[in-house]
Design an enzyme around this catalytic site. Sequence first.
Site, PDB file in Angstrom:
ATOM      1  N   TYR A  54     -10.802  91.181 -34.881  1.00 42.89           N
ATOM      2  CA  TYR A  54      -9.781  91.104 -34.669  1.00 42.89           C
ATOM      3  C   TYR A  54      -9.832  93.192 -33.705  1.00 42.89           C
ATOM      4  CZ  TYR A  54      -7.645  87.819 -37.118  1.00 42.89           C
ATOM      5  OH  TYR A  54      -7.211  86.388 -38.482  1.00 42.89           O
ATOM      6  N   SER A 194      -1.245  81.521 -38.572  1.00 38.06           N
ATOM      7  CA  SER A 194      -0.397  80.882 -37.225  1.00 38.06           C
ATOM      8  C   SER A 194       0.156  80.153 -37.597  1.00 38.06           C
ATOM      9  CB  SER A 194      -1.860  80.116 -36.334  1.00 38.06           C
ATOM     10  OG  SER A 194      -2.737  81.439 -35.796  1.00 38.06           O
TER      11      SER A 194
END
Length: 285
Positions: A54, A194
């Site tokens: 990330y 998610s």
Amino acid sequence: MVFRQLGRTGQQIPAIGQGTWRMGERRTEDRQAIEALRLGIELGMTLIDTAEMYASGRAEELVAQAVAGVREKVFLVTKVLPDHASYEGVLQAARDSLRRLRTEWIDLYLLHWPSDRYPLSETMRAMAQLVRDGLVRYVGVSNFSAAQVDEARQLLGEVPLVCNQVFYWLGQRAAELRLLPQCEKEGITLMAYSPLGGGRFVRPGTRRAQVLERVARRVGATPHQVALAWLLHRSPAVVTIPKAVRPEHVRQNARAADLALSPQDLQELDQAFPVPATDEPLPVL
């Protein structure tokens, strides 16, 4: 906040934690991200998930700032890239993540997805060594099929595999075909990433949206909160890690853990959002 056991470890973790995907990509948003994570911690979402991938490690650096002074209260999860999944590569990647996170240990370390470059035996041998060295408390995988999870468990030997982190939400229920039953049987936590669709949430005006909105009105919540609560109602093996940077969204996520859905609510949602016919290939974001 509702807490659940991590695998069969006895370790309690929040049922709703915090994700960090896309954090760190814009420096102008760093302060907002740090403040959101700190607010989440205050509200009981002390599980924070990140990864070396990330923002090329910057997300881990932001997490370090967010947990400064409260590290003992936080359960940190990070992930090693498949390109670093050799034995020495995993050891070095873990040391690099520890440095960026400014911590002496990682609570849960995952292989981000299966590597087509290095044998899984090398990766799992390194994971087990990190546990023995005290740098990592628990290990797991991400985006693994049921067969791949079985292989990883066997290769770890005496070190338990405690988690499989996968794409799972109301609109994508492939995990329920094999992965969730496997987790329930083997004592593995299914960590749903998610959980609001990763930008694919239900479009307003559709039949599915109408069902979700009807349930939300009935329980006095938002459709997003209902989607999070639905995950927790599926199984005690499930926890989830929604990402939020706006204070109001952080608060909504935290409150979703205590939302009660009735059998009627769950039935209506099941009918509007059916399980797919197959889980092959495994959905990945």
